[in-house]
Design an enzyme around this catalytic site. Structure first.
Site, mmCIF file in Angstrom:
data_model
loop_
_atom_site.group_PDB
_atom_site.id
_atom_site.type_symbol
_atom_site.label_atom_id
_atom_site.label_comp_id
_atom_site.label_asym_id
_atom_site.label_seq_id
_atom_site.Cartn_x
_atom_site.Cartn_y
_atom_site.Cartn_z
ATOM 1 N N LYS A 50 -81.909 40.859 117.603
ATOM 2 C CA LYS A 50 -80.749 41.223 116.922
ATOM 3 C C LYS A 50 -80.961 41.618 115.365
ATOM 4 O O LYS A 50 -82.220 40.955 114.828
ATOM 5 C CB LYS A 50 -79.605 40.159 116.903
ATOM 6 N N TYR A 276 -81.954 40.913 81.550
ATOM 7 C CA TYR A 276 -80.509 41.206 81.436
ATOM 8 C C TYR A 276 -79.833 39.817 80.988
ATOM 9 O O TYR A 276 -80.035 38.713 81.630
ATOM 10 C CB TYR A 276 -79.956 41.699 82.796
HETATM 11 C C1 LIG Z 1 -79.037 34.746 116.901
HETATM 12 C C2 LIG Z 1 -78.863 33.941 118.138
HETATM 13 C C3 LIG Z 1 -79.530 33.222 119.047
HETATM 14 C C4 LIG Z 1 -80.958 33.052 118.370
HETATM 15 O O1 LIG Z 1 -80.774 31.834 117.254
HETATM 16 P P1 LIG Z 1 -82.118 31.102 116.433
HETATM 17 O O2 LIG Z 1 -81.592 29.983 115.747
HETATM 18 O O3 LIG Z 1 -82.711 32.438 115.484
HETATM 19 O O4 LIG Z 1 -82.814 30.694 117.622
HETATM 20 C C5 LIG Z 1 -79.434 32.584 120.319
HETATM 21 N N1 LIG Z 1 -78.278 32.885 120.796
HETATM 22 C C6 LIG Z 1 -77.245 33.546 120.118
HETATM 23 C C7 LIG Z 1 -75.978 33.923 120.681
HETATM 24 C C8 LIG Z 1 -77.431 34.167 118.827
HETATM 25 O O5 LIG Z 1 -76.368 35.017 118.443
#
Ligand SMILES: *Cc1c(COP(=O)(O)O)cnc(C)c1O
Length: 386
Positions: A50, A276
């Site tokens: 994702k 800045y």
């Molecule tokens: C993002 C996510 C994961 C992976 O999480 P990590 O901590 O990066 O391993 C697993 N399950 C769900 C439902 C997620 O949203």
């Protein structure tokens, strides 16, 4: 043309990380078999890609993980799933997110596996599946205490029957998500595990049929093999990082390297300020290197006065404001820095511990988590794949 500031993504390291996780699951499962405890079968891997594969580039990352043998890939929304299909990914793709306000056609047109996390989402998918005259496989999400998405674990007998009797929907798997797997000793983790297992019993009683179970993100995977079930869902581990504050002996390596080059070197007199807001005042004659990377490239403004980069194998402190397109570092104590010198934000310039910076360290400097560091690396950063 390429900009000086580049994110290099090491797909071979990604592949090795995937295999290291797979090897760990195998080894632990066989140890457990000997000892008669925990998971005794190695689970399959749902590789989480994702958010543009945590900033690494969803398409090349997904292709690498598919080839490495991921059982499934997981994305946040339908749009991310459609993009992977368009890039030629054939592996099953699980969509984690809520679908209540989405255009559902993508699920059907591109063969995505939705997560159903509410009765309304189930009804909406059933209606579209019926209209299209097809049967849709889905994963059911149970909320065991995160209190975000999912069917509440404590009233499933009331909320599930309508979904389970939907003629055009077929239940492939049931899952939950841990809220505190990365906090050792947090009670919620065990509570969520027992609630999930009770929820699975309720599904049995409702004769929801055989299905897979999954629950473990990276932290849960490392923490307790009892929550491996049939599939695990690592994200961060694939990208070579262990969720802080956990440690691990897994042989993982970072996948993302962020580098740039010095474009100018400048002397500043004692008492003068830099950048800045004039927040950095030189307390002696100082030599600064100017680096063409700033918050538009995903480098957080809070790195000012807290972070460092590597130049000529040494650490140079980030001083003065991080601006949109550039930042300045103090190179007074580093010899002969000049335009063109390599600058490392994430990566190594030698084999000493001080000569490596990873996303975990950068996150600690500014009080965030490595996930945020990786995801944020700006769209402007030039990606290179190797
Ligand atoms: C993002 C996510 C994961 C992976 O999480 P990590 O901590 O990066 O391993 C697993 N399950 C769900 C439902 C997620 O949203």
């Amino acid at each position: 043309m390429t900009r000086c500031t580049t994110a290099r993504v090491d797909l071979a390291a990604l592949d090795r990380n995937f295999r290291a996780i797979g090897g760990y699951l195998q080894d632990e499962a066989s140890l457990n078999r000997g000892a008669g405890r925990g998971a005794v079968r190695p689970p399959g891997i749902i590789a989480v890609v994702k958010a543009n594969a945590y900033g690494h580039g969803a398409r090349p990352v997904a292709k690498t993980l598919e080839a490495a043998g991921a059982t499934m890939l997981a994305v946040a929304d339908i749009e991310e799933g459609v993009d992977l299909r368009r890039s030629g990914i054939h592996a099953p793709i699980l969509v984690f997110g809520a679908l209540s306000v989405s255009d559902l056609d993508g699920v059907f047109d591109h063969d995505l596996t939705p997560t159903i996390s509410s009765p309304a989402a189930g009804a909406a998918l059933q209606a579209v599946a019926d209209k299209r005259g097809t049967k849709l496989r889905y994963h059911l999400k149970i909320d065991t205490g995160m209190n975000r998405l999912g069917f509440r674990h404590d009233n499933l007998r009331r909320t599930l029957p309508a979904l389970l009797s939907s003629p055009n929907l077929s239940l492939d798997a049931v899952h939950t998500h841990f809220g505190s797997a990365d906090e050792p000793g947090h009670q919620l983790f065990d509570d969520q595990r027992t609630r999930f297992e009770s929820a699975c019993h309720v599904l049995d009683e409702l004769s929801a049929g055989p299905r897979l179970r999954h629950a473990a993100n990276s932290a849960a995977l490392l923490r307790d093999s009892r929550v491996w079930y049939d599939l695990v869902r690592p994200g961060l581990l694939l990208y070579g990082l262990v969720p802080p504050p956990l440690g691990s002996t897994l042989p993982l390596a970072p996948v993302m390297f962020l580098t740039s080059r010095v474009v100018a070197v400048k002397g500043v007199r004692a008492g003068e300020t830099v950048g800045y807001g004039g927040r950095f005042t030189a307390d002696r004659a100082v030599t600064l290197a100017v680096i063409p990377a700033g918050y538009a490239d995903g480098l957080d403004r809070r790195l000012e006065g807290r972070g460092a980069v590597l130049i000529r194998g040494r650490r140079a402190a980030i001083v003065g404001a991080v601006s949109m397109d550039m930042l300045t570092v103090d190179v007074t104590d580093i010899d002969a820095v000049g335009p063109g010198d390599e600058v490392v934000f994430l990566g190594s310039q030698g084999s000493e511990p001080q000569q490596t910076i990873d996303a975990r360290e950068m996150a600690a400097w500014i009080g965030t988590i490595p996930y945020e560091i990786l995801c944020r690396l700006g769209a402007r950063v030039e990606g290179k794949y190797a």
